[in-house]
Design a protein around this motif. Structure first.
Motif, mmCIF file in Angstrom:
data_model
loop_
_atom_site.group_PDB
_atom_site.id
_atom_site.type_symbol
_atom_site.label_atom_id
_atom_site.label_comp_id
_atom_site.label_asym_id
_atom_site.label_seq_id
_atom_site.Cartn_x
_atom_site.Cartn_y
_atom_site.Cartn_z
ATOM 1 N N ASP A 213 -5.820 -89.012 14.173
ATOM 2 C CA ASP A 213 -4.539 -88.728 13.513
ATOM 3 C C ASP A 213 -4.300 -89.654 12.326
ATOM 4 O O ASP A 213 -3.900 -89.207 11.244
ATOM 5 C CB ASP A 213 -3.381 -88.866 14.511
ATOM 6 C CG ASP A 213 -3.153 -87.597 15.309
ATOM 7 O OD1 ASP A 213 -3.797 -86.581 14.986
ATOM 8 O OD2 ASP A 213 -2.339 -87.623 16.243
ATOM 9 N N ARG A 496 3.813 -83.844 10.464
ATOM 10 C CA ARG A 496 2.743 -84.531 11.201
ATOM 11 C C ARG A 496 2.580 -85.960 10.691
ATOM 12 O O ARG A 496 2.356 -86.889 11.479
ATOM 13 C CB ARG A 496 1.423 -83.766 11.077
ATOM 14 C CG ARG A 496 0.290 -84.413 11.874
ATOM 15 C CD ARG A 496 -1.014 -83.635 11.771
ATOM 16 N NE ARG A 496 -2.109 -84.359 12.414
ATOM 17 C CZ ARG A 496 -3.385 -83.996 12.366
ATOM 18 N NH1 ARG A 496 -3.736 -82.877 11.718
ATOM 19 N NH2 ARG A 496 -4.324 -84.716 12.962
ATOM 20 N N THR A 498 4.927 -87.892 9.594
ATOM 21 C CA THR A 498 6.002 -88.725 10.146
ATOM 22 C C THR A 498 5.735 -89.080 11.606
ATOM 23 O O THR A 498 6.132 -90.149 12.077
ATOM 24 C CB THR A 498 7.370 -88.028 10.026
ATOM 25 O OG1 THR A 498 7.400 -86.847 10.834
ATOM 26 C CG2 THR A 498 7.681 -87.672 8.584
ATOM 27 N N GLU A 499 5.068 -88.190 12.320
ATOM 28 C CA GLU A 499 4.727 -88.471 13.718
ATOM 29 C C GLU A 499 3.658 -89.565 13.803
ATOM 30 O O GLU A 499 3.721 -90.451 14.663
ATOM 31 C CB GLU A 499 4.260 -87.190 14.404
ATOM 32 C CG GLU A 499 5.384 -86.167 14.585
ATOM 33 C CD GLU A 499 4.881 -84.787 14.962
ATOM 34 O OE1 GLU A 499 3.637 -84.609 15.033
ATOM 35 O OE2 GLU A 499 5.714 -83.883 15.171
ATOM 36 N N ARG A 503 3.979 -93.630 15.328
ATOM 37 C CA ARG A 503 3.070 -94.238 16.300
ATOM 38 C C ARG A 503 2.438 -95.523 15.776
ATOM 39 O O ARG A 503 2.280 -96.491 16.519
ATOM 40 C CB ARG A 503 1.964 -93.242 16.680
ATOM 41 C CG ARG A 503 2.420 -92.153 17.630
ATOM 42 C CD ARG A 503 1.241 -91.463 18.306
ATOM 43 N NE ARG A 503 0.413 -90.718 17.365
ATOM 44 C CZ ARG A 503 0.650 -89.463 16.990
ATOM 45 N NH1 ARG A 503 1.711 -88.823 17.457
ATOM 46 N NH2 ARG A 503 -0.150 -88.847 16.153
ATOM 47 N N ARG A 519 9.065 -90.688 12.366
ATOM 48 C CA ARG A 519 9.850 -89.587 12.916
ATOM 49 C C ARG A 519 10.227 -89.897 14.356
ATOM 50 O O ARG A 519 9.360 -90.174 15.181
ATOM 51 C CB ARG A 519 9.069 -88.276 12.877
ATOM 52 C CG ARG A 519 9.932 -87.070 13.249
ATOM 53 C CD ARG A 519 9.119 -85.794 13.263
ATOM 54 N NE ARG A 519 9.997 -84.624 13.277
ATOM 55 C CZ ARG A 519 9.571 -83.387 13.483
ATOM 56 N NH1 ARG A 519 8.298 -83.155 13.686
ATOM 57 N NH2 ARG A 519 10.414 -82.372 13.473
ATOM 58 N N TYR A 520 11.506 -89.837 14.648
ATOM 59 C CA TYR A 520 11.988 -90.096 15.996
ATOM 60 C C TYR A 520 12.578 -88.822 16.586
ATOM 61 O O TYR A 520 12.784 -87.828 15.891
ATOM 62 C CB TYR A 520 13.027 -91.219 15.981
ATOM 63 C CG TYR A 520 12.474 -92.506 15.430
ATOM 64 C CD1 TYR A 520 11.437 -93.169 16.084
ATOM 65 C CD2 TYR A 520 12.949 -93.037 14.239
ATOM 66 C CE1 TYR A 520 10.904 -94.335 15.569
ATOM 67 C CE2 TYR A 520 12.421 -94.205 13.718
ATOM 68 C CZ TYR A 520 11.399 -94.856 14.394
ATOM 69 O OH TYR A 520 10.870 -96.010 13.883
#
Length: 524
Positions: A213, A496, A498-499, A503, A519-520
């Motif tokens: 990712d 994606r 922001t995800e 992490r 992203r929350y």
């Protein structure tokens, strides 16, 4: 005014205290065999100003009012990068990461909050592995240095990237990276199979340890949102020993509008070995004091003239290309042609890191999916003449660019895109041009061309950074604001990104005016 003075003095004292503590932190995170002292440049040091200016490529961001960093860390070892990240994070300091200094909005070396420049120009090692058809290139190496080293090892290998030899690979690749080989081989990021970075915790990671990712996000999502790029492993592409280049100019009086109209129709469908850039420029007219538009058709064909001419005369005879317009050269010689060096210039000019002339500039970008009508082209020419001191570039897509999925990397502008547009206005200080007025003229032109461009969103190219399409303050990343520019640069790949950000950098340490926000769950 007195109150403002007190506040300014207090902030300055705070900055001095924080800086001193930060500088004391650095040596505690490096080995004594790789001392960091000589990599540190403070405002009081004689080397500070020259180090700052060395990689400022846009004089619009080198003025008396441009905020300067508290210090510059010109890292010479990976541990210096790790220490800078760890110490800046623990002391609440922002870092700006600079490889070549070509960020169109100067975000790699400016900020409106106390900041440190992490300068990567010493990271320029390149290891070419021709038998593996690969190379490792550090983030501070320039495209010119990379091309030179590839050519020194092989006459049948190249790498698809930009035409400006002084651009740094760190920012260029992480923004997507494109050039005249993209119709055959895709973008730079489509030809990268590993990377080494320093993450927000100061760890050095490669593709295996960072995970797929994050590796995906680095290749087109803007590396400065996720970590510090140390190096890339790139896949070399095979090219013939001779390629053909040409540059043909046509004025409006010579039918340039009709030729550009036809180019729009055929350029994405041409043979994948052929790339033809359209470059509208402002030229002197036939009458004294009059200006007109001259359109340059600049091309490269992966093969010899004998194969090119029948191909282009069948698919694009309107150009009127003739044998005398064509030069057969090696690929490395073609890089000099595209960089507009005089014919016969030695190839070691690619090793020069600094431009002889610097400009003030402003740029914008667009994507085109439908053919612009001739009336639209004529309106664009009129707008250009109003702006003055500008040029445009129309860069054709199709070929390999249409074969890869929008989600293969964060870069989403793939199938269905006819061409990418660059708008650029450039001037020198001696020209006496009012900066705000000139920038506003380009903005007005951009607004006027909206009917012919992509919509919902009006797409933009990250490597051609433009704060006009949406930006955050230097010290605050708002998700809603980020979504505005994020969808223009990345379309739905933004979510994606922001995800991944949430992490790997949940505290948003790596941030700037157009960075990717974490992203929350409460964001949708």
């Amino acid at each position: 005014m007195f109150y403002h003075f007190i506040i300014s003095v207090s902030l300055a004292a705070c900055d001095d205290s924080t800086l001193e503590s930060f500088l004391q932190c650095l040596p505690t995170h490096v080995n004594s065999s790789n001392p960091i002292a000589k990599a540190i440049h403070k405002p009081s040091d004689p080397s500070f100003q020259s180090t700052l200016e060395a990689y400022v490529k846009n004089l619009r961001f080198l003025t008396p009012t441009t905020p300067k960093p508290l210090a510059i860390i010109a890292a010479t070892h990976e541990s210096h990068v790790q220490a800078t990240v760890i110490c800046a994070k623990s002391h609440g300091l922002q870092i700006r990461i600079r490889s070549g200094g070509h960020d169109f909005e100067g975000l790699s070396y400016t900020s409106k909050v106390p900041f440190i420049i992490l300068d990567m120009f010493n990271f320029r090692k390149i290891v070419v592995q021709p038998y593996q058809e690969a190379a490792w290139v550090e983030a501070g190496a320039t495209l010119g240095e990379l091309y030179y080293q590839i050519a020194s090892q092989s006459s049948i290998h190249a790498f698809p990237a930009g035409i400006c030899p002084t651009v740094g690979t760190g920012g260029h690749f992480s923004g997507g990276g494109y050039g005249n080989l993209m119709r055959k081989f895709g973008l730079s990021v489509d030809n990268i199979d590993d990377a080494r970075i320093v993450d927000a915790n100061g760890r050095i990671l490669d593709r295996r340890t960072m995970g797929e990712d994050l590796f995906w996000a680095l290749r087109g999502g803007g590396g400065a949102s996720f970590g510090v790029i140390l190096s890339w492993r790139i896949k070399l592409v095979r090219i013939p020993e001779k390629v053909t280049v040409f540059r043909v100019g046509r004025t409006l009086e010579q039918g340039a509008t009709d030729i550009v109209y036809r180019w729009q129709e055929v350029a994405p469908e041409l043979d994948n070995d052929l790339f033809i850039r359209v470059m509208p420029t402002i030229a002197n007219g036939t009458r004294k004091g009059e200006k007109t538009i001259q359109v340059l058709f600049i091309g490269m064909f992966l093969g010899k003239t004998d194969r090119l001419l029948p191909l282009i005369n069948k698919s694009f005879p309107e150009l009127g290309l003739q044998r005398k317009d064509c030069d057969e050269v090696s690929w490395i010689e073609s890089t000099l042609f595209w960089a507009e060096f005089p014919k016969g210039t030695p190839i070691d000019v690619l090793l020069q890191r600094h431009n002889t002339t610097l400009f003030l500039s402003k740029a914008k970008s667009d994507y085109v999916k439908d053919v612009i009508p001739k009336s639209g082209l004529e309106a664009i020419w009129k707008s250009m003449l109003k702006v003055g001191r500008m040029f445009m570039q129309f860069n054709p897509y199709g070929g390999r660019m249409s074969e890869l999925a929008e989600t293969s990397s964060p870069f989403p502008h793939r199938a269905g895109t006819r061409f990418l547009i660059l708008y650029s206005t450039n001037w020198e200080e001696k020209d006496g041009i009012d900066t705000e007025k000139q920038v506003n003229l380009l903005r007005e032109m951009y607004d006027a061309t909206a009917p012919y461009m992509t919509k919902e969103p009006r797409e933009a190219f990250l490597n051609y950074r433009d704060l006009d399409i949406g930006s955050n303050p230097s010290n605050h990343t708002d998700f809603k604001t980020s979504k505005v520019y994020g969808l223009k640069y990345f379309k739905n790949n933004f979510f994606r990104l922001t995800e991944v950000k949430a992490r790997v950098d949940p505290d948003n340490f790596f941030n700037h005016e157009q960075s990717i926000p974490p992203r929350y769950a409460n964001h949708n």
